[in-house]
Write a protein that holds these residues in place. Structure first.
Motif, mmCIF file in Angstrom:
data_model
loop_
_atom_site.group_PDB
_atom_site.id
_atom_site.type_symbol
_atom_site.label_atom_id
_atom_site.label_comp_id
_atom_site.label_asym_id
_atom_site.label_seq_id
_atom_site.Cartn_x
_atom_site.Cartn_y
_atom_site.Cartn_z
ATOM 1 N N ARG A 285 0.829 -1.207 0.000
ATOM 2 C CA ARG A 285 0.000 0.000 0.000
ATOM 3 C C ARG A 285 0.862 1.255 0.000
ATOM 4 O O ARG A 285 0.534 2.257 -0.641
ATOM 5 C CB ARG A 285 -0.927 0.002 1.217
ATOM 6 C CG ARG A 285 -1.959 -1.101 1.230
ATOM 7 C CD ARG A 285 -2.962 -0.973 0.084
ATOM 8 N NE ARG A 285 -3.791 0.200 0.205
ATOM 9 C CZ ARG A 285 -4.960 0.241 0.831
ATOM 10 N NH1 ARG A 285 -5.422 -0.853 1.413
ATOM 11 N NH2 ARG A 285 -5.681 1.349 0.873
ATOM 12 N N ALA A 286 1.977 1.222 0.734
ATOM 13 C CA ALA A 286 2.869 2.378 0.755
ATOM 14 C C ALA A 286 3.430 2.645 -0.627
ATOM 15 O O ALA A 286 3.492 3.786 -1.096
ATOM 16 C CB ALA A 286 4.010 2.152 1.750
ATOM 17 N N ASP A 287 3.811 1.571 -1.317
ATOM 18 C CA ASP A 287 4.362 1.709 -2.662
ATOM 19 C C ASP A 287 3.307 2.235 -3.625
ATOM 20 O O ASP A 287 3.541 3.164 -4.403
ATOM 21 C CB ASP A 287 4.889 0.348 -3.122
ATOM 22 C CG ASP A 287 5.929 0.460 -4.218
ATOM 23 O OD1 ASP A 287 6.541 1.537 -4.326
ATOM 24 O OD2 ASP A 287 6.136 -0.512 -4.953
ATOM 25 N N ALA A 288 2.103 1.668 -3.548
ATOM 26 C CA ALA A 288 1.031 2.080 -4.463
ATOM 27 C C ALA A 288 0.614 3.524 -4.211
ATOM 28 O O ALA A 288 0.339 4.284 -5.142
ATOM 29 C CB ALA A 288 -0.166 1.147 -4.305
ATOM 30 N N MET A 289 0.558 3.933 -2.943
ATOM 31 C CA MET A 289 0.163 5.302 -2.623
ATOM 32 C C MET A 289 1.171 6.312 -3.168
ATOM 33 O O MET A 289 0.814 7.429 -3.525
ATOM 34 C CB MET A 289 0.026 5.465 -1.106
ATOM 35 C CG MET A 289 -1.212 4.785 -0.533
ATOM 36 S SD MET A 289 -1.225 4.783 1.275
ATOM 37 C CE MET A 289 -1.501 6.521 1.598
ATOM 38 N N GLY A 346 8.311 -7.795 1.109
ATOM 39 C CA GLY A 346 7.761 -6.562 0.558
ATOM 40 C C GLY A 346 8.768 -5.440 0.422
ATOM 41 O O GLY A 346 9.928 -5.542 0.840
ATOM 42 N N ALA A 347 8.318 -4.338 -0.151
ATOM 43 C CA ALA A 347 9.173 -3.210 -0.491
ATOM 44 C C ALA A 347 9.906 -2.678 0.728
ATOM 45 O O ALA A 347 9.326 -2.495 1.788
ATOM 46 C CB ALA A 347 8.338 -2.090 -1.120
ATOM 47 N N GLY A 348 11.197 -2.417 0.539
ATOM 48 C CA GLY A 348 11.987 -1.762 1.572
ATOM 49 C C GLY A 348 12.665 -2.692 2.541
ATOM 50 O O GLY A 348 13.585 -2.272 3.254
ATOM 51 N N SER A 374 18.801 6.071 -10.657
ATOM 52 C CA SER A 374 17.930 6.638 -11.681
ATOM 53 C C SER A 374 16.538 6.846 -11.123
ATOM 54 O O SER A 374 15.938 5.928 -10.575
ATOM 55 C CB SER A 374 17.842 5.695 -12.883
ATOM 56 O OG SER A 374 19.130 5.480 -13.407
ATOM 57 N N PRO A 375 15.980 8.064 -11.247
ATOM 58 C CA PRO A 375 14.634 8.305 -10.726
ATOM 59 C C PRO A 375 13.567 7.638 -11.576
ATOM 60 O O PRO A 375 13.722 7.486 -12.773
ATOM 61 C CB PRO A 375 14.519 9.830 -10.767
ATOM 62 C CG PRO A 375 15.468 10.243 -11.853
ATOM 63 C CD PRO A 375 16.594 9.248 -11.835
ATOM 64 N N VAL A 376 12.508 7.220 -10.914
ATOM 65 C CA VAL A 376 11.343 6.670 -11.607
ATOM 66 C C VAL A 376 10.274 7.747 -11.623
ATOM 67 O O VAL A 376 9.831 8.190 -10.566
ATOM 68 C CB VAL A 376 10.820 5.410 -10.890
ATOM 69 C CG1 VAL A 376 9.569 4.899 -11.581
ATOM 70 C CG2 VAL A 376 11.894 4.332 -10.869
ATOM 71 N N PRO A 377 9.850 8.234 -12.780
ATOM 72 C CA PRO A 377 8.868 9.318 -12.804
ATOM 73 C C PRO A 377 7.533 8.876 -12.224
ATOM 74 O O PRO A 377 7.152 7.723 -12.344
ATOM 75 C CB PRO A 377 8.758 9.653 -14.302
ATOM 76 C CG PRO A 377 9.194 8.410 -14.997
ATOM 77 C CD PRO A 377 10.220 7.766 -14.109
ATOM 78 N N THR A 378 6.839 9.795 -11.584
ATOM 79 C CA THR A 378 5.506 9.536 -11.037
ATOM 80 C C THR A 378 4.541 10.548 -11.616
ATOM 81 O O THR A 378 4.930 11.548 -12.207
ATOM 82 C CB THR A 378 5.507 9.647 -9.505
ATOM 83 O OG1 THR A 378 5.851 10.982 -9.155
ATOM 84 C CG2 THR A 378 6.504 8.696 -8.871
ATOM 85 N N THR A 379 3.255 10.302 -11.391
ATOM 86 C CA THR A 379 2.250 11.198 -11.945
ATOM 87 C C THR A 379 2.157 12.507 -11.185
ATOM 88 O O THR A 379 1.610 13.462 -11.681
ATOM 89 C CB THR A 379 0.881 10.502 -11.922
ATOM 90 O OG1 THR A 379 0.615 10.072 -10.591
ATOM 91 C CG2 THR A 379 0.872 9.308 -12.847
ATOM 92 N N SER A 380 2.622 12.525 -9.945
ATOM 93 C CA SER A 380 2.612 13.765 -9.185
ATOM 94 C C SER A 380 3.684 13.703 -8.126
ATOM 95 O O SER A 380 4.170 12.641 -7.788
ATOM 96 C CB SER A 380 1.249 13.972 -8.511
ATOM 97 O OG SER A 380 1.030 12.967 -7.552
ATOM 98 N N GLY A 381 4.063 14.858 -7.617
ATOM 99 C CA GLY A 381 5.077 14.905 -6.580
ATOM 100 C C GLY A 381 6.460 14.722 -7.162
ATOM 101 O O GLY A 381 6.643 14.512 -8.360
ATOM 102 N N PRO A 382 7.493 14.799 -6.324
ATOM 103 C CA PRO A 382 8.862 14.657 -6.798
ATOM 104 C C PRO A 382 9.170 13.227 -7.188
ATOM 105 O O PRO A 382 8.419 12.305 -6.868
ATOM 106 C CB PRO A 382 9.683 15.081 -5.567
ATOM 107 C CG PRO A 382 8.783 14.818 -4.413
ATOM 108 C CD PRO A 382 7.396 15.057 -4.907
ATOM 109 N N PRO A 383 10.296 12.990 -7.880
ATOM 110 C CA PRO A 383 10.631 11.638 -8.311
ATOM 111 C C PRO A 383 10.825 10.715 -7.124
ATOM 112 O O PRO A 383 11.251 11.118 -6.052
ATOM 113 C CB PRO A 383 11.949 11.819 -9.081
ATOM 114 C CG PRO A 383 12.033 13.280 -9.370
ATOM 115 C CD PRO A 383 11.267 13.979 -8.302
ATOM 116 N N VAL A 384 10.496 9.431 -7.336
ATOM 117 C CA VAL A 384 10.737 8.401 -6.331
ATOM 118 C C VAL A 384 11.975 7.632 -6.759
ATOM 119 O O VAL A 384 12.027 7.077 -7.844
ATOM 120 C CB VAL A 384 9.533 7.445 -6.227
ATOM 121 C CG1 VAL A 384 9.839 6.333 -5.240
ATOM 122 C CG2 VAL A 384 8.297 8.207 -5.802
#
Length: 598
Positions: A285-289, A346-348, A374-384
Motif C-alpha cells: 500500500r505504501a508503494d502504491a500510494m 515486501g518493499a523496503g 535513476s529516478p522513476v517518474p511519477t504522476t505527481s510529486g517529486p521523483p521516487v
C-alpha cells in the motif's frame, strides 16, 4: 497535491545508522542536552522552570497503529505500541540525542562512571516534579529500578544483577558485579521510566512478588513526561492529555488519541483524513500510494526498521527431536534463500547479514550503494528513487583477529557483505546426516500481528516452500498473538517466525540471542550447552573501544555456525501523515516522539 517527505529509497543503511547507533562507552562527564526535557533542567543543574506560552487550542492529534501491547506499565512494556506511549508519559534517567543517536545524554540525571564501568553514580537535576507536582527523588529511582527487577521479564534481564545505594535525596549509585559498558544506554529504555513511588505503592505496587500495580498503570500514569494517560478504551484507543506540571517545551498538539487499527484500515484513514499519522502501512500500500495519482495531501516516509525478523529452531530435543539436531539446523540454514524471503516480505525490507541489526558497530554491512540512482517518474510529486539492487553473491572481507578462549580451531574471519548463498545440495546432505525422514515440523507465528505491515503468513509460506525443496516438511501453525506469544515465551515453539527489536541502542542488546539470553531462552538454548560460545559471549560483552566491533563480528560468525537462529531480514517501517502534520520525529528505538510532532 500529494507530497512525499522522504522517497522510498530512504531505506538504506545511513538512515538505519541514524536510528540505531548508540554510545556504548559514555564519557565520565556527559554534555547536557541543549533543550531541557524536564522541569528546571539547566546546563549547570540549577535553575527555574522554562517559561511557556499558551498555544492556540487545536483538535486532538489522531495516531493509528496496531496495538500489540499487553500493558502500559513501563516496567513491563516491551512492544512498540506500548513503548511510544511510555516515551510520552515517562522520563528516563538517560536519553539519546535525537540529532545524534550515537550519544547517550543526561535525561533526569547526570552521571559519572568508573573507568572499568562497574559502577555508575547518578545525580538528579534539582526541583524535578511528577505530574501531580510532587518532587522526584532518588527514592523514586531506586523504587522504579528495584520494581523492574522484582517483576522479572525483559526489564530485569536488561538490568542484570545490579545493586542500588542511596547517597542522598538526589544521588544514588548503581553497581554491577562485572563490566557494564551498556548501562547508560540501557537506562534510556522506556521500561525504566521513573515512577512516582508513593502513587504506585498506593495502587498495589511492590518491589517483591505480589505487585498489583500493573493493571492500574495500564489505564493511569505516574510519571513526569509531557503527557498523562487520560482514558483507555481497551483494545480500541488511548487518550493522552498534557501534564499540568510539565515545564519543558510544550507539545504542539495538546491532546493525542492513539487508535488501534489494522494496516489496511490505516491506509484508508490516512487518505480520507480520519487519521493524522499512521505507523503500519503495508509495503504494497505504501508503494502504491506513492506511485498512483494524487488523491489527498499525504506524506510517506519509508525507512529501515531496527527490528530483525528471524527463524527460531528449538534446541531442546524434548520439544522437537529434529530442531535440536545440529545437522538438521545446518540443513535448514543452507536450504533457505534469505534474499528471496526478504523480497517476499515486501518493499523496503533488507536482508539480514547477522544478528546485530545493520547500522550498529559490529554489524555486517553491504557495500556502499552507488552515489546516484535513476529516478522513476511519477504522476505527481517529486521523483521516487528506487533502492539499488542488493548484490547476489557475498564479497568476504578478512581480518586476523585471534580465536577466543576455548575453541579448538580458529574462528573463520570472512565477514559477509551479502546474505548467504543458498546451497540445496549441501542442505540435502546435512539432512541425510541428521537422519530426518519427513516428520512434520510446526512453524509457529502470530497470525494477527503484522510486523511493520508485513503479513507473517506470506513469509511463513515462503519458508515452507523453500524447505520443502530440500525435503523438510513444514506445517504452518498460525495463532492469535496472545496464544502465539505465550507459547514463544514458554519455549515450546519447535520452529518459530518472530521479530526482535533492540531494547537499547547498543550492539550488546543482540547478546539476547546468546546462550541464556532472553531470546535464546525462547529456543531453550541455555548456558553450559556450548562452553566455547559461553566464553566468546563473555569476551564480547566485556570488549571495549576499537576491539568492540571486531568482537561482535566474531560472535556473529560463531552464532551463524552453532546458534539455533537464522536471521532473515529487517523490514522497512512505512509511516504516513496528513496535512495537519509537518514533522514526525522518530526515536532511536524506531517509535515516534509524540511530544515533538509538529
Amino acid at each position: 497535491m500529494r507530497r512525499f517527505r522522504t522517497p522510498l529509497a530512504g531505506v538504506g543503511v545511513p538512515v538505519l545508522t541514524a536510528l540505531l547507533l548508540g554510545a556504548c562507552t559514555a564519557t565520565a562527564q556527559p554534555t547536557l542536552p541543549p533543550t531541557p526535557s524536564a522541569a528546571t533542567a539547566t546546563a549547570t543543574g540549577a535553575g527555574t522552570p522554562t517559561p511557556t506560552t499558551t498555544p492556540v487550542e487545536r483538535p486532538p492529534l489522531v495516531v493509528e497503529t496496531l496495538f500489540d501491547f499487553t500493558s502500559l506499565d513501563p516496567s513491563t512494556v516491551v512492544e512498540r505500541s506500548g513503548r511510544f506511549v511510555a516515551d510520552a508519559v515517562y522520563e528516563t534517567l538517560t536519553t539519546l540525542d535525537p540529532k545524534d543517536p550515537t550519544t547517550v545524554r543526561p535525561g533526569l540525571a547526570e552521571w559519572t562512571t568508573s573507568p572499568e564501568r562497574t559502577w555508575l553514580t547518578l545525580r538528579l537535576r534539582p526541583n524535578l516534579t511528577f505530574s501531580d507536582g510532587s518532587h522526584i527523588t532518588s527514592d523514586d529511582v531506586i523504587y522504579t529500578l528495584s520494581r523492574a527487577r522484582g517483576l522479572g521479564g525483559a526489564a530485569a534481564q536488561l538490568l542484570g544483577p545490579i545493586s542500588l545505594t542511596k547517597v542522598d535525596n538526589r544521588t544514588l549509585t548503581v553497581t554491577s558485579p562485572h563490566t557494564n559498558f551498556a548501562l547508560p544506554a540501557v537506562l534510556a529504555n522506556p521500561a525504566f521510566g521513573i515512577l512516582n513511588a508513593d502513587v504506585v505503592k498506593a495502587n498495589g505496587g511492590s518491589v517483591r512478588p505480589g505487585d498489583a500495580a500493573t493493571t492500574w498503570l495500564t489505564s493511569n500514569s505516574a510519571g513526569s513526561g509531557p503527557y498523562v494517560i487520560d482514558r483507555v478504551e481497551t483494545g480500541r484507543s488511548i487518550t493522552l492529555k498534557p501534564n499540568p506540571n510539565w515545564a519543558g517545551e510544550r507539545p504542539e498538539f495538546s491532546d493525542v488519541i492513539i487508535r488501534n487499527a489494522t494496516p489496511a484500515r490505516q491506509a484508508q484513514d490516512i487518505e480520507s483524513g480520519a487519521a493524522d499519522i499512521v505507523l503500519d502501512l503495508p509495503p504494497d500500500r505504501a508503494d502504491a500510494m506513492q506511485l498512483r495519482p494524487a488523491v489527498s495531501s499525504v506524506a510517506i516516509t519509508s525507512q529501515t526498521s531496527p527490528s530483525l525478523a528471524f527463524l527460531l529452531l528449538n534446541d531442546d530435543q524434548t520439544v522437537n527431536g529434529w530442531t535440536g539436531n545440529p545437522d538438521f539446523v545446518t540443513a535448514v540454514r543452507l536450504g533457505l534463500d534469505v534474499q528471496a524471503i526478504t523480497e517476499a516480505a515486501g518493499a523496503g525490507a533488507t536482508p539480514a547479514l547477522g544478528l546485530v541489526p545493520r547500522g550498529l558497530p559490529g554489524a555486517f554491512e553491504p557495500p556502499a550503494p552507488p552515489p546516484t540512482s535513476s529516478p522513476v517518474p511519477t504522476t505527481s510529486g517529486p521523483p521516487v528513487t528506487r533502492p539499488p539492487t542488493t548484490p547476489g553473491t557475498p564479497t568476504p572481507t578478512t581480518s586476523t583477529t585471534p580465536a577466543p578462549i576455548g575453541t579448538a580451531a580458529p574462528i573463520p574471519t570472512a565477514t559477509p557483505t551479502a546474505p548467504p548463498v543458498r546451497d540445496i545440495a549441501a542442505a540435502k546432505a546435512a539432512l541425510v546426516r541428521s537422519g530426518y525422514r519427513g516428520a512434520p515440523i510446526r512453524l509457529s507465528y502470530a497470525s494477527d500481528r503484522p510486523v511493520h505491515g508485513i503479513d507473517l503468513g506470506v513469509v511463513a509460506r515462503a519458508i515452507r516452500t523453500q524447505l520443502a525443496q530440500i525435503g523438510v516438511r513444514v506445517t504452518l501453525a498460525p495463532a492469535p498473538m496472545a496464544k502465539a506469544l505465550a507459547d514463544y515465551e514458554k519455549g515450546t515453539n519447535a520452529m518459530g517466525l518472530w521479530s526482535w527489536t533492540p531494547e537499547y541502542v547498543d550492539a550488546e542488546a543482540a547478546l539476547a540471542f546468546a546462550p541464556g539470553g532472553l531470546v535464546a531462552n525462547r529456543a531453550r538454548w541455555v548456558r553450559g550447552v556450548n562452553s566455547a560460545m559461553d566464553e566468546l559471549t563473555a569476551e564480547t560483552r566485556s570488549s571495549y573501544g576499537e576491539d568492540r566491533p571486531g568482537a561482535f563480528a566474531r560472535w556473529q560468525l560463531q552464532m551463524s555456525e552453532f546458534g539455533p537462529f537464522v536471521p532473515l531480514f529487517q523490514p522497512a517501517a512505512h509511516h504516513a501523515h496528513g496535512d495537519r502534520v509537518t514533522e514526525v520525529p522518530l526515536t532511536p528505538l524506531g517509535t515516534i516522539d509524540l511530544a515533538r510532532v509538529r
